[in-house]
Design a protein around this motif. Structure first.
Motif: not given
Lengths: 285, 234
Positions: A7-10, A56-58, A64-68
């Motif tokens: 569940k954790c998305v960091a 969680p995967p969503m 990931r996209v936002a970080k990129g």
């Protein structure tokens, strides 16, 4: 407390809300983890954070996209988006941590509710601290550092040597194996709690001696100690304690004032007689 | 449970300055029953106490077993990040009171506290009622209400490894949750966010209040302290 790895998305929101700083992001797995040695099982993260229950995967994909894109999303800082914080089943002696750290659970380990007793808060109906007496509440670990029982024992041993009487209904007292020597049971000395309170009562004339002992031991500990001292006022509402405290160099600025509005609304002796025998459920055991 | 006793202020500074300014915006009144002595009709008495408090502009009201009027929400949707309903919910607090607990009301003005105490005296609930505040302010309230103080408990502040504690601004805010549920690190983070203009002091204060399970966190005082930290440094 544990954090569900799936569940954790960091997102890191739970890291600052931990009162003892036990949560961190483990770079090996890219998820938050709890340092079990430092966690005091207070449940502040689990109970205090609001939840969204997102998939969680969503969330990981969006992050990931936002970080990129170097996109800074400004989320609410007190939300766990995926409900990843997971309380764990606790066994002895670790269960003691929760009993002393989470204010919303009774002391399952000690059978006593709360970290301490009602002190003078109910003195108007209990008469626990009388005129000419002083009640001490010595709290360890608060604010925000936590304390190990071995540190608390250092204080209880020093106070026991003064011949003080520990409050019988206090949870720490109930964990003592020898009240005369101030010894706490060995199997919990390595447990860390957010806060624990030692309570005792003496005559007003002993206040300076007790305070000096507390001050001396406090200097040797790794944590902080907060001290409260109480007394019963006289018929004019005056007290002799304040002058004693100020003479010892302590500020007597803030405190609790019992207004004396409590009164017994049931016939206590009759109630005692009614409940003298076993309750039906107990009798059937 | 000494959850309101040790609230840090300049009076308890580790290197005290002469004549610190009095704390004039933090007064807590709480009610507590003793099992088998004055706990008949307990829920109604606590609800009456809370309702009387709500008539005198409290900044927070709390039930020690269920939380205050600011509580975490178990099921938000993502719109909460842009449009969150963070209004207090006093009716839920009153509804949720169900048995032995401590009900507390926090006031930022002495006059409100004093008027509330007068109402509590009139209501004659039979519960033990305490004021947790500067001792002299409580004494003034007793005098105004015609009460004689029964008992006192003084806070002597913190000792031991005080150098491990954070700075004054953080400590003043975090110790408003006496159970230590408001983390120093979270307060530091919010001080930074307020300085960066990412949140207002009022928003930061409400985040903190949701973690205080007894509802004794003073949001008005916290807001002032966040504002001071922004403009004067912390």
């Amino acid at each position: 407390m544990r954090i569900d790895e799936y569940k954790c998305v960091a997102c890191g929101n739970c890291i600052p809300v931990c009162p003892v700083g036990a949560i961190y992001i483990d770079p090996a797995i890219g998820r938050a983890r709890v340092n079990q040695a430092e966690c005091v099982e207070c449940h502040a993260c689990y109970r205090g954070m609001s939840k969204e229950h997102l998939f969680p995967p969503m969330v990981r994909g969006i992050r990931r996209v936002a970080k990129g894109l170097r996109f800074r999303f400004d989320p609410e800082p007190d939300i766990c988006p995926t409900d990843a914080l997971t309380p764990q089943a606790l066994t002895w002696p670790r269960i003691v941590r929760r009993a002393f750290s989470d204010p919303q659970v009774p002391h399952e380990s000690t059978g006593i509710h709360g970290r301490g007793t009602a002190e003078v808060k109910t003195n108007d109906v209990t008469g626990r601290v009388k005129e000419g007496e002083a009640g001490f509440v010595i709290e360890f670990g608060r604010p925000g550092l936590g304390a190990w029982f071995r540190e608390i024992q250092e204080m209880t041993q020093a106070l026991a040597a003064l011949g003080v009487e520990f409050e019988k209904k206090n949870p720490v007292t109930s964990l003592m194996t020898d009240q005369v020597r101030g010894l706490i049971r060995e199997d919990i000395l390595g447990e860390k709690v957010l806060s624990a309170i030692v309570e005792l009562k003496t005559g007003l004339e002993q206040v300076p001696t007790v305070l000096r002992t507390i001050r001396g031991v406090s200097r040797r500990l790794e944590t902080v100690v907060a001290v409260g001292v109480s007394t019963r006022c006289d018929e004019q509402g005056q007290d002799r304690l304040r002058a004693l405290l100020e003479a010892e160099g302590y500020p007597a600025y803030r405190g609790k004032t019992n207004l004396g509005l409590g009164h017994a609304t049931v016939d206590v002796r009759a109630a005692g007689r009614r409940w003298a025998g076993p309750r039906p459920s107990e009798a059937s055991l | 449970m000494t959850n309101t006793l040790h609230r840090f202020s300049e009076h308890y500074a580790f290197e005290p300055k002469p004549n610190p300014a009095p704390v004039e915006d933090d007064f807590i009144v709480f009610a507590m029953a003793t099992r088998g002595v004055n706990d008949d009709g307990l829920v109604d008495k606590y609800r009456t106490f809370a309702r009387l408090a709500l008539a005198h502009n409290p900044v927070n009201v709390g039930d020690a077993t269920k939380g205050g009027i600011y509580r975490p929400q178990p099921a938000l949707n993502p719109l909460a990040h842009w449009k969150r309903d963070d209004r207090p919910d006093p009716e839920r607090l009153i509804e949720d009171i169900e048995g032995h607990t401590v009900v507390a009301a926090v006031f930022s003005r002495w006059e409100d506290m004093e008027a509330f105490v007068e109402d509590v005296v009139q209501a004659d609930l039979g519960l033990s009622v305490n004021i947790s505040a500067p001792i002299d302010a409580a004494a003034r309230c007793c005098k105004a209400s015609g009460l004689t103080r029964h008992s006192l408990e003084y806070s002597l502040g913190f000792q031991g490894r005080v150098e491990r504690l954070p700075d004054r601004a953080v400590l003043e805010i975090s110790t408003m949750c006496g159970h230590g549920m408001v983390s120093h690190t979270f307060v530091k983070k919010m001080v930074d966010w307020v300085k960066e203009g990412r949140r207002t002091p009022a928003q930061a204060a409400r985040y903190m209040a949701r973690f205080c399970v007894c509802g004794v966190f003073n949001t008005v005082r916290a807001e002032k302290l966040f504002e001071q930290a922004r403009t004067r440094g912390a």
